[in-house]
Design an enzyme around this catalytic site. Structure first.
Site, short mmCIF file in Angstrom:
data_model
loop_
_atom_site.label_atom_id
_atom_site.label_comp_id
_atom_site.label_asym_id
_atom_site.label_seq_id
_atom_site.Cartn_x
_atom_site.Cartn_y
_atom_site.Cartn_z
N SER A 1 4.08 2.24 8.41
CA SER A 1 3.88 1.26 7.36
C SER A 1 5.17 1.06 6.60
CB SER A 1 2.79 1.73 6.40
OG SER A 1 1.55 1.42 6.92
N ASP B 1 1.30 -7.67 2.36
CA ASP B 1 1.40 -6.23 2.08
C ASP B 1 2.86 -5.79 1.87
OD1 ASP B 1 0.89 -3.56 1.82
OD2 ASP B 1 -0.38 -3.41 3.59
N HIS C 1 0.82 -1.22 0.00
CA HIS C 1 0.00 0.00 0.00
C HIS C 1 0.86 1.27 0.00
CE1 HIS C 1 0.09 -0.06 4.57
NE2 HIS C 1 0.00 1.24 4.41
N1 ARG Z 1 -4.79 0.42 7.87
C1 ARG Z 1 -3.54 0.56 7.16
C2 ARG Z 1 -3.09 2.02 7.22
O1 ARG Z 1 -3.61 2.78 7.97
C3 ARG Z 1 -3.63 0.05 5.77
C4 ARG Z 1 -4.41 0.92 4.83
C5 ARG Z 1 -4.42 0.43 3.41
N2 ARG Z 1 -5.20 -0.77 3.24
C6 ARG Z 1 -6.55 -0.78 3.03
N3 ARG Z 1 -7.17 -1.94 2.97
N4 ARG Z 1 -7.27 0.31 2.91
O2 ARG Z 1 -2.46 2.62 6.39
N1 GLU Z 2 -1.31 1.37 7.74
C1 GLU Z 2 -0.66 2.42 8.47
C2 GLU Z 2 0.33 3.21 7.62
O1 GLU Z 2 0.15 3.31 6.44
C3 GLU Z 2 -0.04 1.83 9.66
C4 GLU Z 2 -1.13 1.49 10.55
C5 GLU Z 2 -1.13 2.35 11.76
O2 GLU Z 2 -0.42 1.90 12.67
O3 GLU Z 2 -1.78 3.40 11.78
O4 GLU Z 2 1.24 3.83 8.10
#
Ligand code: ARG
Ligand code: GLU
Length: 690
Positions: A625, A222, A85
């Site tokens: 991330s 990921d 991502h």
């Molecule tokens: N929760 C993760 C973050 O905050 C992953 C976000 C991307 N993935 C998704 N399924 N939307 O960035």
């Molecule tokens: N998915 C998050 C990012 O893109 C990390 C998740 C979080 O700890 O907020 O940095």
């Protein structure tokens, strides 16, 4: 010499360690103050191994990837891992109908096939130094805040100028930490030829999609793979075909030994933003007002989008990324609000504030929490209206288009590409329904004093939001792709008279005149009061270790592999496997439809126990991330990519029972590269510790 006392206190505060091992995002330069605790928890390296300016250390293998993720170097030829991502937009940019790398994945089979990404950078931290004295040189307590600001700015600019060297890719920033009680200089070397080496298909890299986002059990692969290139002198250079792979000072060796409950873990990366030291008023606003209201508004938008997405596969594709964006924070806020309520953080902070005021009585910090409360009381109604405005009117796509087109025409930028990208993913029935739902919600929930006059007049004239919508979408030129694409500067009068622009602009002017001044004044006051309150909290609790709030600078978080129990009678174990992917696999559900190749490999047998993801107690946040997850010997065991939603209040309050970061097991990355990508040539340059 008060300054000196404060600095001594800050240093002393960081030394003591009654926090649980899990909580905290520590500054690498001060890691010597944590190293004993880290070692007590199993870490086998030294402070110099983690951060050093005299020798290569682990920090030299960690980068800020782009402007919001982390990445890690894994070979002497500049090979880099981050999340799928995080590399998503690069993968997307290289994709076309003939080569759909998002759908099918991409694997360079030699270095000559690696794909350049103009604009993408990776930043290595060369060093960080405390510069508080230099930044405050010339400041004395008799000065006004405005004078202090200009002293800080002038000194910071001079410091930055003395070290930055744009020609050599050296950038520098002075960052305020602990609410501007301390300043640090961060010096980065920025490489700008970063090429895409590989990415799994989205059905692996985004497996589980938004259904599983922020959730455990998780099975998302990921990751994506890049390579840093440099000029022949190994220094940063613009893209050139004959640039050479960057030779790092240090890269991670990979451990294939695997993880089990209790193992030491260490996340080295760039968390974006946290607020651990705010008062009960801020926590109450977030947990009881802002989060619940924004969640409710987004639930409405998501439901509307999903209804149409379910009816038409073309609409599903158009809105999948928009839907994911809306859903991401929506889910995070739910965990945050619930966590704050469960931990009774408001009451706990109030009790803390009472103890603090008892201690402060008669001294210079007396009444500080009351002064903070008074500013919140003034700010919150305006801030709530601002948030409501951004989550309602600003989410109507037609109005966004009107704003963007007007800006482009005035800035003499071409409108046709704007129109092209807008209409490619625009479905008017969704937008019309969101218009009605959002403006009705705004009308219902805002007090009359917090609505623009224009809004009240229009609504009275139309009688209902639905009637307003019918008229606006019938008359606006912005619904017509061809007309929008053909607009030129000469058409500005027409644009300014358009009902979509009128509505967009009326709200914006209201925000500028009625809300922004109140919010900005309050923010300024809060900044000042928090500078005192942060320092005061450190004096109040001299035995506590205070880590600075996150600000996208490099941090160390350490903890251990651990499951958790999200509710009564439920316990999650910390490692997920390929077996779980097969349990979820369903060709009819987009988020769970895995590549046939993966089914075949599994059917051939022997891979049931293949690990995929694991949980640990590291204190991370957005921006972490792509961060390397490291074992007790400093070797790479995983890549951080998420937290569990039940623990997302860790940006405000950390709970060792619920807060878990989610990492990709590095062995799943190796499995996918080998079995799905058939890109085993990449293993030749990696070094395996075991
Ligand atoms: N929760 C993760 C973050 O905050 C992953 C976000 C991307 N993935 C998704 N399924 N939307 O960035
Ligand atoms: N998915 C998050 C990012 O893109 C990390 C998740 C979080 O700890 O907020 O940095």
């Amino acid at each position: 010499m008060k300054k000196r006392i404060v600095l001594a206190l800050l240093a002393a505060a960081a030394l003591c360690q009654p926090l649980p091992a899990e909580e905290g995002m520590w500054l690498p330069v001060l890691i010597s103050q944590r190293i004993e605790d880290m070692q007590a928890h199993g870490f086998r390296l030294t402070a110099e191994d983690v951060y050093s300016v005299n020798q290569a250390s682990l920090k030299d293998a960690v980068v800020l990837f782009g402007s919001g993720c982390t990445g890690e170097v894994v070979s002497r030829d500049g090979l880099l891992f981050t999340n799928h991502h995080c590399g998503y937009s690069q993968i997307q940019q290289h994709s076309s109908v003939e080569h759909d790398y998002l759908k099918d994945g991409f694997w360079a089979m030699s270095r000559s096939e690696e794909l350049p990404n103009p604009g993408l950078t990776v930043s290595f931290l060369e060093r960080m130094d405390e510069v508080t004295e230099a930044v405050l040189r010339g400041y004395d307590a008799s000065m006004s805040e405005a004078q202090r600001d200009s002293v800080v700015k002038a000194n910071s600019d001079a410091i930055v100028k003395s070290v930055a060297d744009p020609d050599k890719g050296i950038r520098a920033r002075v960052e305020a930490l602990y609410y501007a009680n301390q300043y640090f200089l961060f010096v980065y070397k920025v490489y700008r030829d970063v090429r895409l080496v590989g990415a799994p298909p989205s059905s692996i890299g985004k497996f589980g999609g938004d259904t599983d986002n922020w959730m455990w059990p998780r099975h998302t692969g990921d990751f994506s793979v890049f390579r840093i290139y440099a000029g022949r002198d190994n220094e940063p250079a613009d893209y050139a075909a004959d640039n050479v792979p960057y030779t790092p000072k240090r890269f991670f060796r990979i451990s294939r030994a695997g993880v089990k409950e209790g193992d030491f873990t260490f996340v080295y990366g760039c968390p974006g933003s946290t607020k651990e030291y705010v008062t009960s008023d801020e926590v109450r606003y977030v947990g009881e007002v802002s989060d619940p209201e924004k969640i409710a508004l987004r639930t409405q938008r998501l439901d509307i989008q999903k209804k149409y997405m379910a009816q038409d596969p073309a609409v599903r594709i158009q809105y999948s990324s928009k839907n994911a964006n809306v859903a991401n924070a929506w889910k995070k806020w739910q965990g945050e609000a619930k966590g704050i309520a469960r931990l009774k953080t408001v009451a706990a902070k109030q009790a803390y504030e009472r103890r603090f005021e008892d201690w402060a009585r008669g001294g210079r910090y007396e009444g500080l929490t009351g002064r903070l409360a008074a500013v919140y009381a003034r700010r919150n109604p305006a801030y709530r209206a601002y948030e409501y405005y951004t989550e309602t009117v600003r989410t109507v796509e037609l109005l966004q288009l009107a704003g963007n087109v007007k800006g482009a025409l005035e800035g003499k930028r071409p409108v046709a590409p704007l129109a092209e990208s807008f209409f490619k993913d625009y479905y008017r029935p969704i937008d019309e329904e969101i218009f009605v739902a959002m403006l009705e919600a705004f009308d219902r929930h805002m007090a009359p004093g917090y609505k623009p006059e224009y809004f009240k007049k229009q609504l009275a004239a139309y009688g209902s939001v639905a009637a307003w919508r019918d008229d606006l979408y019938a008359r606006s030129l912005f619904t017509d792709r061809a007309r929008v694409a053909a607009l030129t500067e000469a058409d500005l009068p027409q644009v300014l008279a358009d009902p979509a622009w009128e509505l967009y602009d009326a709200f914006y002017q209201w925000y500028r005149q009625d809300l922004q001044p109140v919010i900005e004044d309050a923010s300024r006051e809060l900044r000042l009061l928090y500078r005192d309150y942060m320092r005061a909290q450190m004096e109040f609790e001299p035995g506590k270790a205070f880590y600075p709030d996150a600000n996208l600078t490099l941090r160390v978080a350490y903890g251990h592999v651990a499951g958790y129990s999200p509710s009564d009678a439920v316990h999650y174990s910390p490692v997920s496997t390929l077996k779980g992917i097969m349990e979820k696999d369903n060709p009819d559900i987009f988020d769970y439809n895995i590549p046939q190749a993966l089914r075949d490999i599994y059917a051939a047998g022997g891979h049931e126990a293949q690990p995929v993801c694991f949980l640990a107690t590291n204190h991370t946040s957005g921006g972490n991330s792509g961060s390397p997850v490291i074992n007790a010997d400093g070797n790479l065991i995983g890549i951080n990519f998420d937290r569990v939603w039940e623990g997302t209040m860790s940006d405000i309050v950390f709970d060792p029972d619920y807060c878990r970061n989610i990492s990709l097991d590095i062995r799943y990355l190796l499995f996918v590269i080998r079995e799905i990508g058939h890109a085993g040539w990449l293993f030749d340059e990696m070094e395996f510790a075991d």
